[in-house]
Design a protein around this motif. Structure first.
Motif, mmCIF file in Angstrom:
data_model
loop_
_atom_site.group_PDB
_atom_site.id
_atom_site.type_symbol
_atom_site.label_atom_id
_atom_site.label_comp_id
_atom_site.label_asym_id
_atom_site.label_seq_id
_atom_site.Cartn_x
_atom_site.Cartn_y
_atom_site.Cartn_z
ATOM 1 N N ASN A 90 0.796 -1.228 0.000
ATOM 2 C CA ASN A 90 0.000 0.000 0.000
ATOM 3 C C ASN A 90 0.830 1.281 0.000
ATOM 4 O O ASN A 90 0.296 2.356 -0.264
ATOM 5 C CB ASN A 90 -0.940 0.009 1.206
ATOM 6 N N PHE A 91 2.113 1.157 0.312
ATOM 7 C CA PHE A 91 3.003 2.319 0.303
ATOM 8 C C PHE A 91 4.180 1.990 -0.613
ATOM 9 O O PHE A 91 5.167 1.390 -0.178
ATOM 10 C CB PHE A 91 3.503 2.644 1.713
ATOM 11 N N SER A 92 4.071 2.394 -1.862
ATOM 12 C CA SER A 92 5.088 2.024 -2.854
ATOM 13 C C SER A 92 6.458 2.618 -2.540
ATOM 14 O O SER A 92 7.481 2.102 -2.991
ATOM 15 C CB SER A 92 4.641 2.472 -4.250
ATOM 16 N N PHE A 93 6.482 3.703 -1.769
ATOM 17 C CA PHE A 93 7.746 4.377 -1.460
ATOM 18 C C PHE A 93 8.431 3.789 -0.224
ATOM 19 O O PHE A 93 9.507 4.235 0.159
ATOM 20 C CB PHE A 93 7.511 5.878 -1.251
ATOM 21 N N VAL A 94 7.804 2.804 0.406
ATOM 22 C CA VAL A 94 8.376 2.185 1.598
ATOM 23 C C VAL A 94 9.269 1.006 1.205
ATOM 24 O O VAL A 94 8.867 0.142 0.422
ATOM 25 C CB VAL A 94 7.270 1.704 2.560
ATOM 26 N N LYS A 95 10.472 0.994 1.735
ATOM 27 C CA LYS A 95 11.418 -0.093 1.494
ATOM 28 C C LYS A 95 11.730 -0.758 2.837
ATOM 29 O O LYS A 95 12.346 -0.141 3.708
ATOM 30 C CB LYS A 95 12.705 0.428 0.850
ATOM 31 N N ILE A 96 11.272 -1.988 2.990
ATOM 32 C CA ILE A 96 11.466 -2.703 4.253
ATOM 33 C C ILE A 96 12.646 -3.662 4.129
ATOM 34 O O ILE A 96 12.674 -4.522 3.249
ATOM 35 C CB ILE A 96 10.190 -3.462 4.655
ATOM 36 N N GLU A 97 13.611 -3.479 5.004
ATOM 37 C CA GLU A 97 14.796 -4.333 5.035
ATOM 38 C C GLU A 97 14.632 -5.327 6.182
ATOM 39 O O GLU A 97 14.444 -4.932 7.329
ATOM 40 C CB GLU A 97 16.052 -3.476 5.228
ATOM 41 N N ARG A 98 14.701 -6.604 5.869
ATOM 42 C CA ARG A 98 14.439 -7.654 6.855
ATOM 43 C C ARG A 98 15.731 -8.186 7.471
ATOM 44 O O ARG A 98 16.696 -8.463 6.760
ATOM 45 C CB ARG A 98 13.653 -8.793 6.203
ATOM 46 N N TYR A 99 15.695 -8.340 8.795
ATOM 47 C CA TYR A 99 16.842 -8.877 9.531
ATOM 48 C C TYR A 99 16.351 -9.965 10.482
ATOM 49 O O TYR A 99 15.626 -9.680 11.440
ATOM 50 C CB TYR A 99 17.549 -7.774 10.328
ATOM 51 N N ASP A 100 16.725 -11.195 10.193
ATOM 52 C CA ASP A 100 16.390 -12.315 11.068
ATOM 53 C C ASP A 100 17.342 -12.276 12.264
ATOM 54 O O ASP A 100 18.569 -12.337 12.093
ATOM 55 C CB ASP A 100 16.543 -13.635 10.309
ATOM 56 N N VAL A 101 16.797 -12.171 13.470
ATOM 57 C CA VAL A 101 17.641 -12.013 14.655
ATOM 58 C C VAL A 101 18.508 -13.242 14.915
ATOM 59 O O VAL A 101 19.514 -13.151 15.630
ATOM 60 C CB VAL A 101 16.791 -11.688 15.902
ATOM 61 N N ASN A 102 18.128 -14.387 14.351
ATOM 62 C CA ASN A 102 18.974 -15.570 14.499
ATOM 63 C C ASN A 102 20.308 -15.382 13.780
ATOM 64 O O ASN A 102 21.316 -15.982 14.151
ATOM 65 C CB ASN A 102 18.263 -16.803 13.943
ATOM 66 N N GLU A 103 20.297 -14.523 12.772
ATOM 67 C CA GLU A 103 21.510 -14.237 12.008
ATOM 68 C C GLU A 103 22.125 -12.903 12.396
ATOM 69 O O GLU A 103 23.345 -12.725 12.341
ATOM 70 C CB GLU A 103 21.182 -14.239 10.511
ATOM 71 N N TYR A 104 21.280 -11.956 12.815
ATOM 72 C CA TYR A 104 21.747 -10.596 13.114
ATOM 73 C C TYR A 104 21.473 -10.219 14.568
ATOM 74 O O TYR A 104 21.086 -9.093 14.853
ATOM 75 C CB TYR A 104 21.039 -9.590 12.201
ATOM 76 N N TYR A 105 21.704 -11.143 15.482
ATOM 77 C CA TYR A 105 21.345 -10.836 16.868
ATOM 78 C C TYR A 105 22.190 -9.698 17.444
ATOM 79 O O TYR A 105 21.680 -8.849 18.178
ATOM 80 C CB TYR A 105 21.475 -12.059 17.779
#
Length: 298
Positions: free
Chosen positions: A56-71
């Motif tokens: 719904n927000f084309s200008f939003v860029k979500i960067e995902r960080y799995d805490v198991n890898e990036y704790y």
């Protein structure tokens, strides 16, 4: 042995600048750092909410960080934001939100998150709180400058009231207190008044490019001005600084006299003195490095 009393002054002068909101290199996009875990049930339940925001927000860029890898990164960013150690959590500019699907206020949290997204889009976007996958560049503090005479009881009392109000009402704030009994701080005060086109009497406080005389009736106005910058933060100016590197022989009378004079300078200038005894291996080694750097004959 020849008596030695060598003082080197390294003067770093950074140009004064007005207090502007911290710039964002986002290109108009709103970047979000999303911390979750693949094996987290609540995160799985929250995923449709995250995807709907992306859709719904084309200008939003979500960067995902799995805490198991990036704790380690997750732990650091929670500490910087003073955020709860709980997932799923999103960090956006100077804000953070934890999504607890089982709690009844999830819709309220999502609506607040969407409101913040729109606020950042309205000001031209915001870069990611995490740069290059490891460097945390948010939150950014709102810089407040307080100019007053530290030895004046009334001025110090007013300054403490303003400071307390700022710290209670602005989430991320940095208060830079400058003693106007020092000549260099009076110069800084006059310079910043000129740069911001402000005409204010001491004691004074600067919030962004707006100044207030520090008395009780202006506290609420100053706080409201500071809250305007909670999304972006305000960068503190870079002041003129004097660093003195002092090499001395502790058995040398001239060195003792020079040391006393340096201590006397502290009453007029906010100097940073680094002392090295030439009788110590560290001091002797450092001295010869300075000889080489400044082309001084040994």
């Amino acid at each position: 042995m020849k008596k030695l009393a060598l003082v080197m002054l390294l003067i770093f002068i950074a140009g004064m600048m007005p207090l502007f909101p911290t710039a964002s290199a986002s290109g108009g996009e709103v970047h979000v750092a999303y911390f979750y875990a693949a094996d987290c049930r609540t995160c799985v339940e929250a995923e449709p909410l995250i995807k709907s925001i992306e859709e719904n927000f084309s200008f939003v860029k979500i960067e995902r960080y799995d805490v198991n890898e990036y704790y380690s990164l997750y732990d650091d960013i929670c500490e910087k934001y003073h955020a709860d150690h709980a997932i799923p959590t999103v960090f956006i500019g100077n804000k953070w939100y934890h999504f607890e699907v089982e709690e009844g206020n999830i819709n309220e949290t999502v609506n607040e998150f969407k409101k913040t997204i729109q606020e950042y889009e309205d000001i031209g976007g915001v870069e990611s709180p995490v740069k290059d996958g490891s460097k945390i560049v948010f939150p950014r503090e709102v810089c407040i400058l307080q100019f007053y005479n530290f030895s004046n009881e009334n001025e110090s009392l007013e300054a403490s009231k303003f400071k307390e109000a700022f710290e209670e009402n602005i989430t991320y704030v940095k208060i830079d207190e400058l003693n106007t009994s020092l000549d260099i701080n009076m110069d800084n005060f006059e310079n910043i008044c000129e740069l911001t086109n402000e005409n204010v009497s001491l004691p004074a406080v600067f919030v962004g490019n707006t100044s207030f005389h520090m008395d009780g009736k202006n506290i609420s106005r100053a706080v409201e001005e500071g809250k305007k910058f909670e999304l972006t933060g305000v960068q503190c100016p870079e002041w003129k600084g004097i660093c003195i590197v002092f090499f001395y022989n502790p058995l040398c009378h001239e060195c003792t006299e020079a040391k006393d004079k340096l201590e006397g300078m502290n009453s007029r200038y906010p100097i940073n003195v680094q002392e090295y005894s030439t009788l110590s291996p560290e001091g002797s080694d450092m001295l010869f490095k300075y000889y080489d750097a400044f082309n001084i004959s040994k």
